[in-house]
Design an enzyme around this catalytic site. Sequence first.
Site, PDB file in Angstrom:
ATOM      1  CG  ASP A 166       6.731  -1.542   5.860  1.00 27.48           C
ATOM      2  OD1 ASP A 166       6.748  -2.859   6.109  1.00 27.48           O
ATOM      3  OD2 ASP A 166       5.907  -0.800   4.930  1.00 27.48           O
ATOM      4  CE  LYS A 204       6.500  -3.814   2.531  1.00 24.90           C
ATOM      5  NZ  LYS A 204       5.010  -3.941   2.518  1.00 24.90           N
ATOM      6  CB  THR A 207       4.769  -5.865   6.111  1.00 25.89           C
ATOM      7  OG1 THR A 207       4.942  -4.657   5.671  1.00 25.89           O
ATOM      8  CG2 THR A 207       4.046  -6.812   5.130  1.00 25.89           C
TER       9      THR A 207
END
Length: 888
Positions: free
Chosen positions: A525, A527, A562
């Site tokens: 994840d 980001k 995501t």
Amino acid sequence: MLTWWGKSSSKETKKKANKESFFDTLHRKLRISSKGKVSIRSGGSRRHCNDTISEKGDHSPCGSRSPSPSKVARCQSFIDRPHAQPLPLPGLHPSSVGRVDSEISISSKSRLEKVSKPLSFLTLPTPGCIRCRPNPADLDGDMVTASVFSDCSADSDEPADSHNRSPLAIDCETGTRTAAGSPSSLMLKDQPPAVSQLNSTGVKKPGNILSNHMSSTSPKRRPLRNHVPNLQVPPHGAFYSAPDSSLSSPSRSPLRAFGTDQVLNSAFLAGKPYPEINFVGSGHCSSPGSGHNSGHNSMGGDMSGPLLWQPSRGSPEYSPVPSPRMTSPGPSSRIQSGAVTPIHPKAGGTPTESQTHRLPLPPLSVSNSSLFSHSNSAATSPSMPRSPARADNPNSGSRWKKGKLLGSGSFGHVYLGFNSERGEMCAVKEVTLFSDDPKSMESAKQFMQEIHLLSRLQHPNIVQYYGSETVDNKLYIYLEYVSGGSIHKLLREYGQFGELVIRSYTQQILSGLAYLHAKNTLHRDIKGANILVDPTGRVKLADFGMAKHITGQSCPLSFKGTPYWMAPEVIKNSNGCNLAVDIWSLGCTVLEMATTKPPWFQYEGVAAMFKIGNSKELPTIPDHLSNEGKDFVRKCLQRNPHDRPSASELLDHPFVKNAAPLERPIPAPEALDPVSGITQGAKALAIGQGKNLSSLDSDRLSVHSSRFLKTNPHESEIHIPRNISCPVSPIGSPLLRSRSPQHRNGKMSPSPISSPRTASGASTPLAGGSGAIPFGNHSKQSIYFQEGFGSIPKSSNGVYMNGHSHHDSNVDIFRGMQMGSHISPELVSSENDVLVKQFARHPHAEPYDFQSVLADRVGRQLLGEHVKINPSIDLSPNSSLLSRPNGL
Ligand SMILES: Nc1ncnc2c1ncn2[C@@H]1O[C@H](COP(=O)(O)OP(=O)(O)OP(=O)(O)O)[C@@H](O)[C@H]1O
């Protein structure tokens, strides 16, 4: 009726026939028994009946128990009466609710108030709610009332039939449904304020009915501690992601609940707009800021419902980034979803006590355990009571006090923690657990996963785990506090980053990833929202809720991540899941830093996933990124994961190889010795670096040592962007302590702070609009050159002076400068000869003074007197103007 009765008594003779006719009609309508007829007629019986009504909130003599729709409808219409009726007590048939007159209503209300105070603020129940209580005798008074009232009002406008048709209503009647509930009702009694806020959005949802049922089948909400001595959670595999649990979890993001089944059943695939996208796996998405807090959603469960991702406005990290459909609903935003996965508790997946196992507590002597006040008992802390799990351990407990909310994620909230005994801070991640809430169990599972992984990690670019504990039904993770917030937040507040910042951040992210991947662990994840920045520019990977340790080359693919940052193979499930998924996400994050938005942000959820998964296109790479940056992004965004370089390989990419860390260590006290001057300053840098390195493990050391050895500032290929800016204020950082006399006296140079929300390089008013040239406030600080200064250095190392690992460059410059005699007058233009000439006139000036005065005077000259520097000046480390005496 009483009035009618009185009238009837006074005119008994005259109205006898009419009276009989009335009762006949009444009986016929109500279908009451002849016995009831007698009760109504007799005063004693009537009184008894009224008592019954008061007790149960019903006027009906308890004859009929049929929950017919018509009676439900009457109950609903009753809500509109001026005198709201109190909640009927258990055992009363709902059909009678609608037949209470005002007098009885008052009576029953007062009685109920005596019985249960909370009733005073509760609203009138609706029949559907009442019917959801199959066994009122089991109900706890307060909780029953609260549960019923809380949710019935929301459904009061619905037609009675809707209740009857609802499967949940049916469940309520049959009493078969026992799992999942809306926290809005579940937590009425003892939910903490923070959680209450999350539920305050009042989104109307069918889950309310379910929550009613929860209250009906679960007499009292039972936190986990009621089930097990300490926190006990189902083992892996016993945690299930319930699609409708997004409604029930106070902290659960619907996007964490993004399941294959839901996707397949959604309009998205039902309509087959993108039939080539196959969603396989467990279905996990997580939010970007969530994420939301972050603004974009990570998926980590069943992706229930439509791909309508809403930002969590309640989160400090709520993102205005224009990706509204991809933003996380956050804990306060609940989106209806009703699908039930096969693993939903209703389908037999409810975790049971027998399935639970004890939460593995972290080692008490964790790496940074000094931050815990072991000698203190948490019992003395009003906000962080001692964990029951550690009650017997004298070393247990802490005096961390929960402070302000730092952010909210899919799982819960993150607060600032302060140890008033030690004056230290941490980040406290909190999730509330309910044993009967599958979503809560899912959160617990991910928390455990995060604990499990984080407790084994120690790296300067990874948020340090301190420990965890359970207190009552809350689970806490204590983490290193990174006060700068996430990259996402910085982008949102200050706009896109300058390239040097991107290079530095990317290099640090890569360092963290290389370390992580060396341990065969995927973050999954990556980001901006999950990367935190401290005030010195140190970047730290955070949020390991999606992280996964893999044993082989790849792990079974699950739909986690995501979407905008998600690798194609994750979306397509074509190549399994391996370390390369993080590299793809890193490429997206670089683009995010350069543009404030992830790739394909212009597309909404499904379309974006189609672009990522099915198209051959590369996302748009901004022109202003250097060629090295573009190449770096292209390498990360190779569609074939095998074509993507590893994190350690990418560390050698020119885009990051010589990236200057932005962090500036605080000079050691001896460095402030004016006699030792620059040399000591260099030592200070080394000391600072040494401190940092001391916390590195072997993985980190190997990575960095090789990189440092390879680094040659004189061979830098770093592109100097036209606009360079600093993400933090030069005067806002505690590290920017001026050593100049002026600053000692409190006279600070004007702030070169870039205007928030402007693109990198935007000028402040102080810059006169001609391109800010914020000059460092002292010699050890960054010097920020922007437009108009572009021709000066070829290498950023000599200009953007900060960072311990590139202190060589900085030192080089000052080594040259300290020897004033070696500064040629040519360095000074005809217009701008004040400063350097002065130093030229004082060749024996002390190095310390030189630095201070250099910085201050140049700053004043440039900022205050609008002096232009000769653009032909070369201040790069290998400049002949900065020749190094004695081979230094
Ligand atoms: N160590 C920390 N120091 C400072 N702030 C933090 C820290 N950890 C988290 N935060 C803040 O809390 C927010 C949410 O944290 P985090 O992303 O870990 O929660 P989450 O529930 O796992 O979120 P997500 O939905 O993205 O998975 C972050 O965006 C950040 O603003």
